[in-house]
Each structure stands twice: as C-alpha cells, then as structure tokens.
Write an enzyme that holds these catalytic residues in place. Sequence first.
Site, short mmCIF file in Angstrom:
data_model
loop_
_atom_site.label_atom_id
_atom_site.label_comp_id
_atom_site.label_asym_id
_atom_site.label_seq_id
_atom_site.Cartn_x
_atom_site.Cartn_y
_atom_site.Cartn_z
N LYS A 73 9.51 60.05 33.39
CA LYS A 73 8.22 60.41 32.97
C LYS A 73 7.66 60.38 31.45
CE LYS A 73 7.17 63.01 37.08
NZ LYS A 73 7.25 64.40 37.81
N ARG A 91 14.70 65.69 41.36
CA ARG A 91 14.22 64.38 41.64
C ARG A 91 14.29 63.25 40.74
NH1 ARG A 91 9.21 61.97 41.65
NH2 ARG A 91 8.43 60.84 43.75
C1 7PM Z 1 2.89 60.14 36.84
C2 7PM Z 1 3.37 61.51 37.58
C3 7PM Z 1 3.34 59.17 37.53
C4 7PM Z 1 4.21 61.69 38.31
C5 7PM Z 1 4.36 59.33 38.72
C6 7PM Z 1 4.75 60.42 39.08
C7 7PM Z 1 6.89 64.62 41.56
C8 7PM Z 1 6.67 64.60 42.84
C9 7PM Z 1 6.19 62.80 41.96
C10 7PM Z 1 7.63 65.78 41.23
C11 7PM Z 1 7.40 66.57 43.23
C12 7PM Z 1 6.84 59.85 40.10
C13 7PM Z 1 5.82 60.87 39.93
N1 7PM Z 1 6.51 63.48 40.85
N2 7PM Z 1 7.15 65.26 43.86
N3 7PM Z 1 6.11 63.18 43.11
N4 7PM Z 1 7.67 66.73 42.05
N5 7PM Z 1 7.73 67.66 44.12
O1 7PM Z 1 7.84 60.06 39.02
O2 7PM Z 1 7.76 65.91 39.86
O3 7PM Z 1 7.28 59.05 41.01
S1 7PM Z 1 5.22 61.18 41.47
#
Ligand code: 7PM
Length: 305
Positions: free
Chosen positions: A241, A275
């Site tokens: 991130k 994750r």
């Molecule tokens: C910007 C922000 C771009 C986040 C991509 C993402 C999470 C999730 C995602 C998390 C849970 C990514 C994310 N992040 N579900 N889905 N927790 N529960 O890295 O932190 O794909 S999307």
Amino acid sequence: MIFTGMSEQKAQDSTGALRFLATRHGNIVVDGRTAIMGVLNVTPDSFYDGGRRLSPEKAIADGLELAAAGADIIDVGGESTRPGAAAVSEKQELDRVLPVIRGLRQALRTPISIDTYKSAVARVAVSEGADIVNDISALRFDPAMAALVAEEKVPVILMHMQGTPRTMQIKPSYGDVVSEVRDFLATQVRYALSSGIEPEKIVIDPGIGFGKTIEHNLTLMRGLPELSILGQPLLVGASRKAFIGKILNVTPDERLEGSLAVAVAAVLAGANIIRAHDVKETRRAVNIADAIRYGLRSGEEKHDG
Ligand code: 7PM
C-alpha cells in the site's frame, strides 16, 4: 494470556480470544499461529495486480499458486476499491469472480473469501463455494448484507473505512484515529451480533489505507493492541500500500520488503490474519514473528548455531 500447549485446541483461550475461524472448508487457526490471506484480484485496474488476470484460467492458476505458497485463505475480488476506481455492476463483478471461485473450489479445499460489499455478489459466491465474506464497508453499504451473512453462517470481515472508495483519500481527518476506528468496529460488531451473526464468525480490520493519511496508518499500526481488546480476530492488510511507498519512496513493485516489515510489526502487535500479495515471502517472515510471539511449535525445534 496463558497457553497450556497448542495441542489442546480449545475454541477459545482464557481471555476469550478466538483461536479458530470455522468455515465450511475447515477451521482456520488464528491464534498460536498467524493466518495468511492471499490476494487474488480479478480486476483490470487494481493498483498492484490489476490487469494481470484477464482470463479466468490465469486467475485460477494464480490462486493455485497462492495456495501452494501457503495461503490459509484466498481472497477473490472483482471490483477494485482503489481511490477513484470505476464502480462495476453486480453482473460484471460476478462474471469476473464466479469462474475463478468455481475453478479454485474444484481444485482446492483452501477457504476462499469473496471481497465484496454487495449482498447479491456474496450470495452467489457463497453458493458456489466461497467460505468467508470480506466486506470493506463492514456491513454498511448494502442493508441486506448482514442478513445474508447470518443466514449462510459464514465468517465475515468487518473493515473500517472513512468515506467511500471514491472519496476516502480526499483529506482524511480524525480526532483520535485509534479510538475512532476501535469504536466504529465495536459498533459494527454489535450490529453484526444483533443481526444474528455468531460472535466467533466476526473478524475486525482497521482498513489500512482506506480514508487514512500516512500518519493515520502508522498510528493505527502502533495502536493495534487497542483493537485486539475487542476480542475478535484481527486482520491487517497493508501489502504494497501507498504508505509503504511514501516511506521508502518506491513504486508498488518495489514494496515487498516494506510489506514484510509491516506484516511482522502487525503480528507482534496482535494481528491474527495478514492479507498479502506475496504469500511465500509473507509466510516466512510471519513464521519468524510467530516464533517470537508464541514460541516454537513442536517440530520446529532445531539445534542452535
Ligand atoms: C487502495 C487501497 C488500493 C486498498 C488497493 C487496496 C483490504 C481489503 C483491500 C484490507 C480487507 C488491495 C486493497 N484492502 N480487504 N481489500 N482489508 N479486509 O491491496 O486492508 O488490494 S483492496
């Protein structure tokens, strides 16, 4: 907390913290060992892995690879939630994720989570073999989601987000980010319980990067013990991130080491599920953090030096 040996495998420890997440494809251990959730985005536009899996065959192959690398859960998502990403219809989201869920379910017994805030998508995904609902809105965006989760008796991940994916990174603001995230999660846990979702099926998540500045993310990482005290398993998703990129001044493809450092810090601060995009590397780093946090498990002892 006192552990009297991991072989006893009680459902809860003396503090009431949960040790397992029960799914249709078996129990996921979440205490004494950290679980790894592998990210499988089936989207053209996710920030790191977007556009890599334009065919279901490629996505299924990548999912099998995540499982082989040691993923305890495979998180399948069909809509990018990055700031400003295009919304997709239920039909489009299902067209992306269903062939992948079906294909993985045929080949594997690894629990699958469906990353969606739409109950219609979750319903079909669960009927086709998904085991867990990962709802980045913590049951808020779709008023039918809580009842669906309760009815299907599947575990659910409740994630904190300030705003919506479209707007969340426009001037995020908190008084005290840790207590606000903690109070929000406590409220959503109560709502889940009042909707008939079983307490041992609720996972909480601070939502790193979802309506947070770099300082907010770092403060939340420092404050993870404040979230653990809610008594639910704690998931942290920080893999590749932006705050890692900002600290190290690197693009998403150069964020592996930073992501591993955050994963280790999260485990030592109380996280139960990590994750991650890079499952093999994360598993190894987290095994070290687990050994520090919990001690060696039988079979892991090797002579010193
Ligand atoms: C910007 C922000 C771009 C986040 C991509 C993402 C999470 C999730 C995602 C998390 C849970 C990514 C994310 N992040 N579900 N889905 N927790 N529960 O890295 O932190 O794909 S999307």
